[in-house]
Design a protein around this motif. Structure first.
Motif, short mmCIF file in Angstrom:
data_model
loop_
_atom_site.label_atom_id
_atom_site.label_comp_id
_atom_site.label_asym_id
_atom_site.label_seq_id
_atom_site.Cartn_x
_atom_site.Cartn_y
_atom_site.Cartn_z
N TYR A 248 -28.03 -19.97 46.01
CA TYR A 248 -28.35 -18.90 46.56
C TYR A 248 -29.21 -19.04 48.02
O TYR A 248 -29.90 -20.33 48.38
CB TYR A 248 -29.48 -17.98 45.68
N TRP A 249 -29.29 -18.12 48.96
CA TRP A 249 -29.97 -18.04 50.05
C TRP A 249 -31.64 -17.58 49.52
O TRP A 249 -31.80 -17.10 48.63
CB TRP A 249 -29.48 -16.82 51.10
N SER A 250 -32.34 -17.68 50.58
CA SER A 250 -33.68 -17.60 50.14
C SER A 250 -34.13 -15.85 50.09
O SER A 250 -35.18 -15.83 49.35
CB SER A 250 -34.64 -18.04 51.43
N ASP A 251 -33.11 -15.02 50.50
CA ASP A 251 -33.36 -13.72 50.02
C ASP A 251 -32.65 -13.40 48.79
O ASP A 251 -32.48 -12.07 48.42
CB ASP A 251 -32.56 -12.94 51.18
N GLY A 252 -32.09 -14.19 47.99
CA GLY A 252 -31.57 -14.09 46.71
C GLY A 252 -29.89 -13.70 46.78
O GLY A 252 -29.32 -13.53 45.83
N GLU A 253 -29.40 -13.79 48.14
CA GLU A 253 -28.02 -13.61 47.83
C GLU A 253 -27.05 -14.80 47.84
O GLU A 253 -27.63 -15.92 48.00
CB GLU A 253 -27.75 -12.98 49.54
N LYS A 254 -26.16 -14.62 47.19
CA LYS A 254 -25.33 -15.93 46.84
C LYS A 254 -24.62 -16.55 48.00
O LYS A 254 -24.15 -15.84 48.89
CB LYS A 254 -24.20 -15.23 45.71
N VAL A 255 -24.56 -17.85 48.13
CA VAL A 255 -23.92 -18.63 49.15
C VAL A 255 -22.36 -18.47 48.91
O VAL A 255 -22.01 -18.58 47.70
CB VAL A 255 -24.38 -20.06 49.15
N THR A 256 -21.75 -17.98 50.03
CA THR A 256 -20.28 -17.68 50.04
C THR A 256 -19.34 -18.82 50.52
O THR A 256 -19.88 -19.43 51.44
CB THR A 256 -20.02 -16.43 50.35
N PRO A 257 -18.07 -19.02 49.93
CA PRO A 257 -17.35 -19.76 50.78
C PRO A 257 -17.26 -19.49 52.38
O PRO A 257 -17.27 -20.46 53.32
CB PRO A 257 -15.73 -19.73 50.54
N GLU A 258 -17.39 -18.20 52.82
CA GLU A 258 -17.47 -17.72 54.11
C GLU A 258 -18.60 -18.20 54.67
O GLU A 258 -18.57 -18.51 56.09
CB GLU A 258 -17.16 -15.99 54.28
N ASP A 259 -19.62 -18.41 54.07
CA ASP A 259 -21.14 -18.66 54.70
C ASP A 259 -20.88 -20.30 55.00
O ASP A 259 -21.33 -20.73 56.19
CB ASP A 259 -22.36 -18.84 53.76
N ILE A 260 -20.18 -21.20 54.31
CA ILE A 260 -20.08 -22.58 54.58
C ILE A 260 -19.05 -22.55 55.69
O ILE A 260 -19.35 -23.34 56.61
CB ILE A 260 -19.37 -23.17 53.18
N GLU A 261 -17.97 -21.86 55.86
CA GLU A 261 -16.98 -21.80 56.81
C GLU A 261 -17.81 -21.68 58.03
O GLU A 261 -17.58 -22.36 59.25
CB GLU A 261 -15.93 -21.02 56.56
N PHE A 262 -18.58 -20.50 58.09
CA PHE A 262 -19.24 -20.17 59.37
C PHE A 262 -20.06 -21.21 59.82
O PHE A 262 -20.10 -21.67 61.02
CB PHE A 262 -20.12 -18.93 59.01
#
Length: 96
Positions: free
Chosen positions: A66-80
Motif C-alpha cells: 500500500y502507498w502511504s495514503d492507503g491506496e493499494k500498489v498496482t502493477p501499473e504503478d510498478i510499470e510507471f
C-alpha cells in the motif's frame, strides 16, 4: 527521518547517478532481491516465472503493498516506476 550524503545527487537515474542508488534502495524496494545465501527472493513481488525462451518474465506482486495514503500498489504503478527510471537513466530510453 532525514538522510544525508556528501555526494551530489545529479539526476533521477539509478544507473547513471551512483549517489542516488542508496536513496533509491531505501525508498523504492526492488521486485526481487538476493538473500544472504545467493537465492533470488521476492521483495515487491512474491514470486516470478520465466518463459521457456527466457524472453518474458512475469512478476506476481504481493497482496499487502500500500502507498502511504492507503491506496493499494498496482502493477501499473510498478510499470510507471520502471519506465520513469528507464527514461531518466543515462543509457537511453526503454522500448515502448
Amino acid at each position: 527521518m532525514r538522510i544525508a550524503t556528501p555526494d551530489v545527487i545529479e539526476s533521477a537515474s539509478l544507473v547513471g547517478d551512483t549517489g542516488l542508488g542508496v536513496f533509491a534502495h531505501l525508498s523504492n524496494p526492488p521486485l526481487m532481491k538476493m538473500d544472504a545465501e545467493g537465492h533470488i527472493v521476492g521483495q515487491l513481488a512474491k514470486n516470478y516465472s520465466v518463459s521457456e525462451n527466457n524472453t518474458q518474465w512475469t512478476f506476481y506482486l504481493r497482496d499487502d503493498l500500500y502507498w502511504s495514503d492507503g491506496e493499494k500498489v498496482t502493477p501499473e504503478d510498478i510499470e510507471f516506476s520502471i519506465r520513469y527510471y528507464g527514461e531518466k537513466n543515462s543509457l537511453g530510453k526503454l522500448d515502448q
